[in-house]
Design a protein around this motif. Structure first.
Motif, mmCIF file in Angstrom:
data_model
loop_
_atom_site.group_PDB
_atom_site.id
_atom_site.type_symbol
_atom_site.label_atom_id
_atom_site.label_comp_id
_atom_site.label_asym_id
_atom_site.label_seq_id
_atom_site.Cartn_x
_atom_site.Cartn_y
_atom_site.Cartn_z
ATOM 1 N N TYR A 1 -23.652 6.985 -8.578
ATOM 2 C CA TYR A 1 -23.240 8.252 -8.123
ATOM 3 C C TYR A 1 -24.446 8.963 -7.199
ATOM 4 C CZ TYR A 1 -22.037 13.222 -7.300
ATOM 5 O OH TYR A 1 -21.845 14.475 -6.740
ATOM 6 N N TYR A 2 -25.568 8.484 -7.311
ATOM 7 C CA TYR A 2 -26.449 9.008 -6.360
ATOM 8 C C TYR A 2 -26.495 8.045 -4.884
ATOM 9 C CZ TYR A 2 -31.040 8.735 -3.977
ATOM 10 O OH TYR A 2 -31.864 8.823 -2.748
ATOM 11 N N LEU A 3 -26.257 6.758 -5.245
ATOM 12 C CA LEU A 3 -26.270 6.007 -4.052
ATOM 13 C C LEU A 3 -25.139 6.351 -3.395
ATOM 14 C CD1 LEU A 3 -27.619 2.744 -5.586
ATOM 15 C CD2 LEU A 3 -28.883 4.397 -3.991
ATOM 16 N N SER A 4 -23.896 6.481 -3.925
ATOM 17 C CA SER A 4 -22.741 6.876 -3.268
ATOM 18 C C SER A 4 -22.704 8.202 -2.393
ATOM 19 C CB SER A 4 -21.445 7.035 -4.258
ATOM 20 O OG SER A 4 -21.322 5.947 -5.200
ATOM 21 N N ASP A 5 -23.162 9.284 -3.087
ATOM 22 C CA ASP A 5 -23.665 10.418 -2.359
ATOM 23 C C ASP A 5 -24.448 10.294 -1.236
ATOM 24 O OD1 ASP A 5 -23.210 13.519 -2.393
ATOM 25 O OD2 ASP A 5 -25.505 13.203 -2.549
ATOM 26 N N TYR A 6 -25.515 9.364 -1.421
ATOM 27 C CA TYR A 6 -26.404 9.200 -0.249
ATOM 28 C C TYR A 6 -25.800 8.863 0.982
ATOM 29 C CZ TYR A 6 -30.454 7.280 2.609
ATOM 30 O OH TYR A 6 -31.370 6.990 3.525
ATOM 31 N N VAL A 7 -25.005 7.771 0.941
ATOM 32 C CA VAL A 7 -24.415 7.099 2.216
ATOM 33 C C VAL A 7 -22.981 7.931 2.760
ATOM 34 C CG1 VAL A 7 -25.303 4.840 1.361
ATOM 35 C CG2 VAL A 7 -22.886 5.641 0.435
ATOM 36 N N ASN A 8 -22.756 8.949 2.063
ATOM 37 C CA ASN A 8 -21.784 9.944 2.295
ATOM 38 C C ASN A 8 -20.364 9.256 2.156
ATOM 39 O OD1 ASN A 8 -23.258 12.116 3.165
ATOM 40 N ND2 ASN A 8 -23.562 11.063 5.134
ATOM 41 N N LYS A 9 -20.286 8.534 0.812
ATOM 42 C CA LYS A 9 -19.180 7.720 0.443
ATOM 43 C C LYS A 9 -18.861 7.768 -0.864
ATOM 44 C CE LYS A 9 -18.283 5.673 4.467
ATOM 45 N NZ LYS A 9 -17.071 5.868 5.457
ATOM 46 N N THR A 10 -18.748 9.115 -1.292
ATOM 47 C CA THR A 10 -18.487 9.533 -3.012
ATOM 48 C C THR A 10 -17.418 8.564 -3.426
ATOM 49 O OG1 THR A 10 -17.213 11.370 -2.180
ATOM 50 C CG2 THR A 10 -19.691 11.632 -2.489
ATOM 51 N N SER A 11 -16.513 8.153 -2.587
ATOM 52 C CA SER A 11 -15.295 7.263 -3.446
ATOM 53 C C SER A 11 -15.646 6.166 -3.840
ATOM 54 C CB SER A 11 -14.126 7.113 -2.367
ATOM 55 O OG SER A 11 -14.923 6.333 -1.167
ATOM 56 N N PHE A 12 -17.168 5.632 -3.382
ATOM 57 C CA PHE A 12 -17.586 4.185 -3.808
ATOM 58 C C PHE A 12 -18.090 4.605 -5.263
ATOM 59 C CE2 PHE A 12 -19.147 2.832 0.604
ATOM 60 C CZ PHE A 12 -17.696 2.585 0.911
ATOM 61 N N PHE A 13 -18.323 5.785 -5.861
ATOM 62 C CA PHE A 13 -18.806 6.059 -7.105
ATOM 63 C C PHE A 13 -17.822 5.306 -8.167
ATOM 64 C CE2 PHE A 13 -18.690 9.036 -10.659
ATOM 65 C CZ PHE A 13 -19.630 8.780 -11.251
ATOM 66 N N GLY A 14 -16.410 5.345 -7.498
ATOM 67 C CA GLY A 14 -15.400 4.774 -8.451
ATOM 68 C C GLY A 14 -15.582 3.382 -8.831
ATOM 69 N N LEU A 15 -16.180 2.572 -7.994
ATOM 70 C CA LEU A 15 -16.663 1.135 -8.322
ATOM 71 C C LEU A 15 -17.327 0.971 -9.546
ATOM 72 C CD1 LEU A 15 -17.682 -0.073 -4.742
ATOM 73 C CD2 LEU A 15 -15.611 -0.968 -6.220
ATOM 74 N N PHE A 16 -18.313 2.053 -9.773
ATOM 75 C CA PHE A 16 -19.275 1.832 -11.032
ATOM 76 C C PHE A 16 -18.533 2.244 -12.025
ATOM 77 C CE2 PHE A 16 -22.053 2.624 -7.061
ATOM 78 C CZ PHE A 16 -23.046 1.644 -7.412
ATOM 79 N N ILE A 17 -17.519 3.264 -12.011
ATOM 80 C CA ILE A 17 -16.753 3.594 -13.138
ATOM 81 C C ILE A 17 -15.799 2.555 -13.433
ATOM 82 C CG2 ILE A 17 -14.916 5.390 -14.037
ATOM 83 C CD1 ILE A 17 -17.523 6.372 -13.656
ATOM 84 N N ILE A 18 -15.240 1.846 -12.441
ATOM 85 C CA ILE A 18 -14.079 0.742 -12.598
ATOM 86 C C ILE A 18 -14.866 -0.600 -13.330
ATOM 87 C CG2 ILE A 18 -12.751 -1.006 -11.468
ATOM 88 C CD1 ILE A 18 -12.059 1.196 -9.692
ATOM 89 N N ILE A 19 -15.865 -0.810 -12.911
ATOM 90 C CA ILE A 19 -16.830 -1.919 -13.384
ATOM 91 C C ILE A 19 -17.068 -1.810 -15.152
ATOM 92 C CG2 ILE A 19 -18.839 -3.255 -13.535
ATOM 93 C CD1 ILE A 19 -18.661 -3.093 -10.237
#
Length: 296
Positions: A85-103
């Protein structure tokens, strides 16, 4: 693998990268934590099967209690997802956070139910390995695509394509390996009521299907090396790929056709593991071949 792609490939290219070094290490840590959680929940659910298939390697219920293992699973998963979540927020792509949830969800579903369904479990494990490659491009390249020149954008998209190629390679080889592991563990899986492919259609038919998959994978690898390495005059990378990736795949293809014993399938599984390892190393070989033989 992720460290090699960053410092043996992307860092050698003339492109901006979205993550600082310490943040990229966090991405690697997040991957390791979530993968470790997947192993823990899998071992929790596989206690009885592991006693049949590999009694000397059982940890849950022996060295670690089941309750402690669950605490470990939740701690590892939550830590890995929060870093994501922190990394997704840092790159301004909060939707990428979903990858970690999905995995994380896929790993849980695999351990608790999907692994008992023929082919489905194999596909999920292979997909997760592929995602662990693709995620590199998501966090280090994609965030900058809108802020670079046209030429740089084209170059970065090419690098994304290469990362995708390796993700597909990891997916295919690991999918084959997962089926071979099912062949190796057929007795224990059968005793636990699982419905893997070898149990569903038999060892001989499954071995023949794996052989066909190996032929297809070998043909794809040979085509890729010929079109992307040989034609680009990257001879060192070509020789490396022929010796350490394609040749072992040919061995697996031939050996699988006649493999029958647990020992045979164990050998094939280890060879495929080595192919994945040397396949990942090839990205460094290709990068150095380009740098010193073409650009130099």
């Amino acid at each position: 693998m992720q460290l090699l792609f960053r410092y043996g490939f992307l860092a050698l290219q003339d492109i901006p990268l979205a993550l600082k070094d310490w943040q990229y290490l966090l991405l690697v840590l997040s991957t390791v934590l979530i993968a470790a959680a997947g192993y823990v929940i899998n071992d929790i659910m596989d206690q009885e099967t592991d006693y049949d298939n590999k009694p000397n390697n059982v940890i849950i219920g022996k060295s670690i209690s089941e309750e402690s293992a669950y605490y470990m699973y939740f701690g590892l998963t939550i830590s890995g997802v929060l870093i994501g979540y922190y990394l997704s927020d840092y790159v301004n792509k909060t939707s990428f956070f979903g990858l970690f949830i999905i995995i994380s969800v896929l790993l849980y579903l695999y351990a608790t139910s999907f692994k008992r369904i023929a082919v489905v479990g194999n596909l999920i494990v292979a997909l997760i390995l592929g995602l662990s490659v693709i995620i590199i491009g998501f966090f280090d390249i994609i965030p900058y695509l809108s802020y670079v020149s046209f030429d740089q954008k084209v170059n970065m998209q090419t690098l994304l394509g290469i990362i995708l190629d390796y993700a597909i390679f990891a997916f295919i080889i690991n999918f084959i390996r997962e089926i071979i592991k099912d062949l190796e563990d057929i007795d224990g899986d059968y005793n636990q009521g699982m419905n893997t492919l070898p149990i569903a259609i038999g060892k001989e038919r499954t071995a023949k299907i794996v052989t066909v998959l190996c032929v297809i994978a070998t043909a794809i690898l040979f085509w890729y090396v010929n079109n992307n390495l040989m034609n680009s005059k990257l001879y060192i990378a070509t020789i490396y790929s022929l010796l350490f990736v394609i040749s072992p795949m040919i061995f697996v293809t031939v050996k699988t056709w006649s493999a029958k014993s647990k020992k045979d399938f164990k050998l094939l599984s280890n060879v495929l593991k080595a192919i994945i390892f040397f396949g990942v190393i090839s990205i460094l070989i290709i990068s150095l071949n380009i740098k010193y033989n073409v650009k130099g």
